[in-house]
Design a protein around this motif. Structure first.
Motif, mmCIF file in Angstrom:
data_model
loop_
_atom_site.group_PDB
_atom_site.id
_atom_site.type_symbol
_atom_site.label_atom_id
_atom_site.label_comp_id
_atom_site.label_asym_id
_atom_site.label_seq_id
_atom_site.Cartn_x
_atom_site.Cartn_y
_atom_site.Cartn_z
ATOM 1 N N SER A 1 0.832 -1.201 0.000
ATOM 2 C CA SER A 1 0.000 0.000 0.000
ATOM 3 C C SER A 1 0.869 1.254 0.000
ATOM 4 O O SER A 1 2.080 1.181 0.238
ATOM 5 C CB SER A 1 -0.919 0.010 1.232
ATOM 6 N N ASN A 2 0.233 2.395 -0.216
ATOM 7 C CA ASN A 2 0.989 3.650 -0.195
ATOM 8 C C ASN A 2 1.482 3.992 1.216
ATOM 9 O O ASN A 2 2.285 4.890 1.393
ATOM 10 C CB ASN A 2 0.185 4.804 -0.792
ATOM 11 N N LYS A 3 1.017 3.245 2.225
ATOM 12 C CA LYS A 3 1.520 3.395 3.597
ATOM 13 C C LYS A 3 2.567 2.326 3.908
ATOM 14 O O LYS A 3 2.894 2.075 5.054
ATOM 15 C CB LYS A 3 0.372 3.295 4.596
ATOM 16 N N ARG A 4 3.072 1.648 2.870
ATOM 17 C CA ARG A 4 4.095 0.588 2.984
ATOM 18 C C ARG A 4 3.585 -0.637 3.725
ATOM 19 O O ARG A 4 4.335 -1.380 4.335
ATOM 20 C CB ARG A 4 5.377 1.119 3.643
ATOM 21 N N GLN A 5 2.279 -0.887 3.682
ATOM 22 C CA GLN A 5 1.705 -2.039 4.359
ATOM 23 C C GLN A 5 1.511 -3.188 3.378
ATOM 24 O O GLN A 5 1.239 -2.960 2.197
ATOM 25 C CB GLN A 5 0.354 -1.677 4.974
ATOM 26 N N ILE A 6 1.673 -4.405 3.900
ATOM 27 C CA ILE A 6 1.427 -5.596 3.100
ATOM 28 C C ILE A 6 0.391 -6.449 3.813
ATOM 29 O O ILE A 6 0.176 -6.308 5.014
ATOM 30 C CB ILE A 6 2.705 -6.421 2.846
ATOM 31 N N THR A 7 -0.238 -7.337 3.087
ATOM 32 C CA THR A 7 -1.176 -8.290 3.672
ATOM 33 C C THR A 7 -0.602 -9.679 3.480
ATOM 34 O O THR A 7 -0.239 -10.067 2.372
ATOM 35 C CB THR A 7 -2.557 -8.189 2.973
ATOM 36 N N VAL A 8 -0.516 -10.417 4.587
ATOM 37 C CA VAL A 8 -0.039 -11.795 4.521
ATOM 38 C C VAL A 8 -1.188 -12.634 3.963
ATOM 39 O O VAL A 8 -2.296 -12.597 4.498
ATOM 40 C CB VAL A 8 0.369 -12.314 5.921
ATOM 41 N N PRO A 9 -0.950 -13.384 2.889
ATOM 42 C CA PRO A 9 -2.012 -14.217 2.338
ATOM 43 C C PRO A 9 -2.575 -15.167 3.403
ATOM 44 O O PRO A 9 -1.830 -15.704 4.229
ATOM 45 C CB PRO A 9 -1.319 -14.998 1.221
ATOM 46 N N LYS A 10 -3.882 -15.344 3.416
ATOM 47 C CA LYS A 10 -4.559 -16.163 4.427
ATOM 48 C C LYS A 10 -3.961 -17.557 4.520
ATOM 49 O O LYS A 10 -3.767 -18.085 5.616
ATOM 50 C CB LYS A 10 -6.053 -16.248 4.139
ATOM 51 N N GLU A 11 -3.644 -18.160 3.398
ATOM 52 C CA GLU A 11 -3.071 -19.511 3.388
ATOM 53 C C GLU A 11 -1.770 -19.545 4.196
ATOM 54 O O GLU A 11 -1.537 -20.460 4.985
ATOM 55 C CB GLU A 11 -2.803 -19.940 1.942
ATOM 56 N N TYR A 12 -0.912 -18.537 4.037
ATOM 57 C CA TYR A 12 0.353 -18.475 4.768
ATOM 58 C C TYR A 12 0.082 -18.210 6.257
ATOM 59 O O TYR A 12 0.673 -18.820 7.134
ATOM 60 C CB TYR A 12 1.248 -17.371 4.226
ATOM 61 N N TYR A 13 -0.816 -17.250 6.509
ATOM 62 C CA TYR A 13 -1.178 -16.870 7.872
ATOM 63 C C TYR A 13 -1.695 -18.074 8.656
ATOM 64 O O TYR A 13 -1.269 -18.339 9.776
ATOM 65 C CB TYR A 13 -2.237 -15.765 7.810
ATOM 66 N N ASP A 14 -2.603 -18.815 8.044
ATOM 67 C CA ASP A 14 -3.176 -19.990 8.699
ATOM 68 C C ASP A 14 -2.129 -21.087 8.901
ATOM 69 O O ASP A 14 -2.045 -21.685 9.970
ATOM 70 C CB ASP A 14 -4.350 -20.546 7.893
ATOM 71 N N TYR A 15 -1.333 -21.353 7.886
ATOM 72 C CA TYR A 15 -0.327 -22.413 7.977
ATOM 73 C C TYR A 15 0.660 -22.140 9.106
ATOM 74 O O TYR A 15 1.049 -23.034 9.854
ATOM 75 C CB TYR A 15 0.427 -22.572 6.651
ATOM 76 N N LEU A 16 1.060 -20.867 9.250
ATOM 77 C CA LEU A 16 2.043 -20.491 10.262
ATOM 78 C C LEU A 16 1.422 -20.237 11.632
ATOM 79 O O LEU A 16 2.131 -19.929 12.589
ATOM 80 C CB LEU A 16 2.817 -19.245 9.816
ATOM 81 N N GLU A 17 0.106 -20.361 11.711
ATOM 82 C CA GLU A 17 -0.618 -20.122 12.967
ATOM 83 C C GLU A 17 -0.235 -18.772 13.557
ATOM 84 O O GLU A 17 0.078 -18.640 14.736
ATOM 85 C CB GLU A 17 -0.365 -21.263 13.958
ATOM 86 N N MET A 18 -0.268 -17.748 12.708
ATOM 87 C CA MET A 18 0.088 -16.399 13.139
ATOM 88 C C MET A 18 -1.031 -15.832 14.003
ATOM 89 O O MET A 18 -2.171 -16.273 13.921
ATOM 90 C CB MET A 18 0.354 -15.505 11.935
ATOM 91 N N GLU A 19 -0.671 -14.842 14.812
ATOM 92 C CA GLU A 19 -1.660 -14.182 15.652
ATOM 93 C C GLU A 19 -1.643 -12.692 15.358
ATOM 94 O O GLU A 19 -1.879 -12.302 14.234
ATOM 95 C CB GLU A 19 -1.411 -14.528 17.118
ATOM 96 N N THR A 20 -1.330 -11.863 16.348
ATOM 97 C CA THR A 20 -1.424 -10.414 16.143
ATOM 98 C C THR A 20 -0.091 -9.727 15.897
ATOM 99 O O THR A 20 -0.061 -8.538 15.609
ATOM 100 C CB THR A 20 -2.088 -9.741 17.362
#
Length: 128
Positions: free
Chosen positions: A28-47
């Motif tokens: 994004s123009n604020k230098r933000q990225i979104t972790v793809p849901k598949e990666y997020y779920d696989y890695l059991e990411m939180e906050t």
């Protein structure tokens, strides 16, 4: 291209690293990225996640809160100080809950001090 690489601990065991996966994402123009849901779920990411610069790659890994070492030291200190029974439990919980704020304050102080350092040699100068 950014690479996402992680080795995940599940139930104390090292998980097999999946075959390499690559995916193009937008920034994004604020230098933000979104972790793809598949990666997020696989890695059991939180906050929260850790981010590191490795050469020309950005490596994002999930934060795994583990206070086990601190907790053992706290418990040993409390026993050495003569705590027992309900008093031991109450004091243990009080000290355990102070770990994160103490670490955050230490990190804030370290960052503020780092801003005042102009070069690496400044870190090793003797105080007068």
């Amino acid at each position: 291209m950014m690479a996402i690489k992680a080795t995940v601990r599940r139930n104390g065991d090292m998980a097999q690293e999946p075959r390499k996966k690559s995916r193009r994402i937008s920034i994004s123009n604020k230098r933000q990225i979104t972790v793809p849901k598949e990666y997020y779920d696989y890695l059991e990411m939180e906050t929260e996640a850790n981010i590191e610069l490795e050469g020309n790659k950005i490596v994002i890994t999930p934060v795994r809160e583990t206070n086990d070492d601190f907790l053992e030291f706290i418990l040993k200190d409390l026993i050495d100080e003569g705590y027992g029974g309900e008093d031991l439990l109450q004091e243990f919980n009080r000290r355990k809950n102070n770990i994160r704020p103490a670490v955050e304050a230490w990190m804030k102080d370290a960052h503020e001090n780092a801003e005042n350092v102009e070069s690496v040699s400044d870190l090793f100068e003797e105080d007068e």
